[in-house]
Design a protein around this motif. Structure first.
Motif, mmCIF file in Angstrom:
data_model
loop_
_atom_site.group_PDB
_atom_site.id
_atom_site.type_symbol
_atom_site.label_atom_id
_atom_site.label_comp_id
_atom_site.label_asym_id
_atom_site.label_seq_id
_atom_site.Cartn_x
_atom_site.Cartn_y
_atom_site.Cartn_z
ATOM 1 N N LYS A 1 -4.012 -0.893 -12.991
ATOM 2 C CA LYS A 1 -2.779 -1.027 -12.334
ATOM 3 C C LYS A 1 -2.313 -1.104 -11.275
ATOM 4 O O LYS A 1 -1.286 -1.396 -10.151
ATOM 5 C CB LYS A 1 -1.900 -1.367 -13.263
ATOM 6 C CG LYS A 1 -2.034 -2.006 -14.473
ATOM 7 C CD LYS A 1 -1.014 -1.689 -15.659
ATOM 8 C CE LYS A 1 -0.957 -2.957 -17.163
ATOM 9 N NZ LYS A 1 -0.207 -2.889 -17.639
ATOM 10 N N THR A 2 -2.061 0.219 -10.865
ATOM 11 C CA THR A 2 -2.339 1.662 -9.898
ATOM 12 C C THR A 2 -2.911 0.816 -8.869
ATOM 13 O O THR A 2 -4.352 1.146 -8.788
ATOM 14 C CB THR A 2 -2.270 3.316 -10.015
ATOM 15 O OG1 THR A 2 -1.623 3.247 -11.087
ATOM 16 C CG2 THR A 2 -1.622 3.462 -9.100
ATOM 17 N N ALA A 3 -2.242 1.227 -7.492
ATOM 18 C CA ALA A 3 -3.096 0.378 -6.350
ATOM 19 C C ALA A 3 -3.821 1.741 -5.727
ATOM 20 O O ALA A 3 -3.096 2.360 -5.519
ATOM 21 C CB ALA A 3 -2.210 -0.709 -5.782
ATOM 22 N N VAL A 4 -5.330 1.422 -5.841
ATOM 23 C CA VAL A 4 -5.802 2.984 -4.577
ATOM 24 C C VAL A 4 -6.287 2.307 -4.027
ATOM 25 O O VAL A 4 -7.318 1.295 -3.731
ATOM 26 C CB VAL A 4 -6.629 3.242 -5.570
ATOM 27 C CG1 VAL A 4 -7.938 4.443 -5.484
ATOM 28 C CG2 VAL A 4 -6.571 3.679 -7.064
ATOM 29 N N GLN A 5 -6.364 3.104 -2.572
ATOM 30 C CA GLN A 5 -6.930 2.589 -1.311
ATOM 31 C C GLN A 5 -8.341 3.408 -1.358
ATOM 32 O O GLN A 5 -8.283 4.558 -0.881
ATOM 33 C CB GLN A 5 -6.166 2.890 -0.138
ATOM 34 C CG GLN A 5 -6.629 2.514 1.174
ATOM 35 C CD GLN A 5 -6.311 0.641 1.049
ATOM 36 O OE1 GLN A 5 -5.909 0.336 0.980
ATOM 37 N NE2 GLN A 5 -7.892 0.139 1.870
ATOM 38 N N PRO A 6 -9.641 2.335 -1.653
ATOM 39 C CA PRO A 6 -10.529 3.531 -1.161
ATOM 40 C C PRO A 6 -11.084 3.494 0.834
ATOM 41 O O PRO A 6 -10.940 2.912 1.638
ATOM 42 C CB PRO A 6 -11.492 3.048 -2.324
ATOM 43 C CG PRO A 6 -11.385 0.963 -1.547
ATOM 44 C CD PRO A 6 -9.902 1.214 -1.865
#
Length: 427
Positions: free
Chosen positions: A6-11
């Motif tokens: 649910k938490t957006a992660v920018q790889p």
């Protein structure tokens, strides 16, 4: 399927991560010294070097770019212990961190010393130091090429010694740098240029002298460069290396046809001393004059002895004596010939008398005769004759010719004496 967080992660992309790692490494290890052993050394066509530095527990990929390599005096080899200064970075295409070399030196030995060792091993294997290829120096030389610094003491010393010892040699000076950057190139170029003149019949050289005064090992380093060694080895003209340092032996000394400790010694090795030659000629002239005078005195004494002999004082006496001896000899020969003739005549008379005694004519004179057949056969047996045979009988005072009417041999007479009839036809 797993649920999306649910938490957006920018790889981060791989390239971004690699760039961050590279930045961290380069900032942290901007300049670091590393010691290790060279392994898997590769020399690329571009001039870059690729190898691995390792110790007992780890290893790291290492790169030395062409610009760094050109400044090095030695070549790294597998198994060589080195000390390198450089920086860490990451090679993005492979994601490998590697060590970029900025300075390199051998461990435990100086770079210059190692480079010199390596060059000597290389040239030795190629036959540059072989005594069999070294040529004898022409003495005295007609023309010599001098390669030296135009402002140095070496060139002045060589010209001065040439003038003192053998001023008849023509000197061609080719100025050259003899130390510092570019000196090796200038020296090798000078040797090649003088050889070009020699090969193309522009100027014929008997020898080339590479000269410089003394100095430190670093000052003399130009004479340890491979370019200089190649120029000397390929020279059509004998080369003398006259680097003024008796302790250090340079590569040029080893390749040259002759090594001189100093430029002055090179001139001495190449030329006779004019003053010594003049002194030797004066001594030779004196000794030749003395020898001629002794020879003349001896010849005069010998001539006086010959002139004092009787044959020269009384030249006809010998002829007269020989004439007299010839007359005596002729007289003795004539007397001996007469005596010999008398002896021969006496012996001939004795032999004639003896022969006369044995002659058949003497027998005939005593009343005997010799009878021959008409063809000259002596008649010894009457039985051999037949009636009608012609006979020639010699007596002391002539010859009697007769015809046989009857011939009886001794056997017939013997038989008749005993009353036996004679054979028919005999008589």
């Amino acid at each position: 399927m797993s649920a999306v967080p649910k938490t957006a992660v920018q790889p981060l992309s791989v390239s971004q991560l690699t760039a961050q790692v590279r930045g961290t490494l380069e900032a942290k290890f901007l300049s670091v010294w590393v010691a290790g052993e060279v392994s898997n050394f590769t020399r690329a066509a571009s001039g870059h070097w690729y190898f691995t530095l390792k110790d007992a527990n780890a290893q790291i990929k290492t790169v030395a770019f062409r610009g760094i390599n050109l400044r090095l005096r030695f070549d790294p080899r597998d198994g060589m212990e080195i000390i390198a200064r450089g920086r860490l970075t990451v090679y993005d295409p492979r994601g490998e961190y590697q060590f970029i070399v900025e300075e390199l030196q051998p461990k435990g030995v100086g770079a210059a010393e190692l480079a010199l060792r390596q060059l000597k091993e290389k040239l030795l294997a190629k036959g540059y130091f072989s005594p069999a290829r070294k040529r004898a120096l022409p003495r005295p030389p007609r023309r010599v090429g001098l390669v030296a610094s135009a402002t140095g003491a070496a060139i002045r010393d060589m010209i001065e010694v040439f003038a003192q010892r053998w001023p008849f040699t023509e000197l061609i000076v080719r100025p050259s740098r003899v130390q510092g950057e570019g000196a090796a190139h200038d020296i090798s170029l000078a040797v090649r240029q003088l050889n070009w003149l020699h090969r193309n019949n522009k100027l014929s050289f008997d020898a080339i002298i590479l000269g410089r005064g003394g100095g430190s090992a670093e000052d003399l380093w130009a004479f340890n460069e491979e370019a200089v060694a190649d120029a000397i080895f390929n020279s059509n003209v004998p080369v003398i290396s006259a680097v003024g340092h008796e302790i250090d032996v340079t590569v040029a000394d080893l390749v040259a046809d002759h090594r001189a400790e100093t430029p002055t010694a090179a001139v001495v090795a190449l030329t006779p001393d004019r003053q010594e030659l003049l002194a030797a000629l004066r001594d030779l002239r004196t000794r030749m004059g003395d020898a001629v005078e002794r020879r003349i005195r001896f010849a005069k004494q010998h001539l006086d002895q010959i002139a004092s002999r009787p044959a020269f004082r009384l030249p006809l006496q010998r002829v007269e004596n020989l004439g007299q001896r010839l007359d005596d000899t002729n007289e003795r020969l004539a007397r001996a010939a007469r005596q010999r003739l008398v002896q021969v005549r006496e012996k001939l008379a004795a032999l004639s008398a003896q022969l006369e005694t044995l002659s058949p004519l003497q027998v005939l004179a005593r009343g005997y005769s010799l009878t021959h057949t008409n063809d000259g056969q002596l008649v010894r047996d009457a039985g051999a004759l037949r009636p009608g045979d012609l006979l020639v009988t010699r007596v002391a005072s002539g010859v009697i010719r007769s015809l046989v009417t009857d011939a009886q041999g001794t056997e017939h007479e013997h038989s008749t004496a005993h009353g036996e009839p004679a054979p028919r036809g005999a008589g």
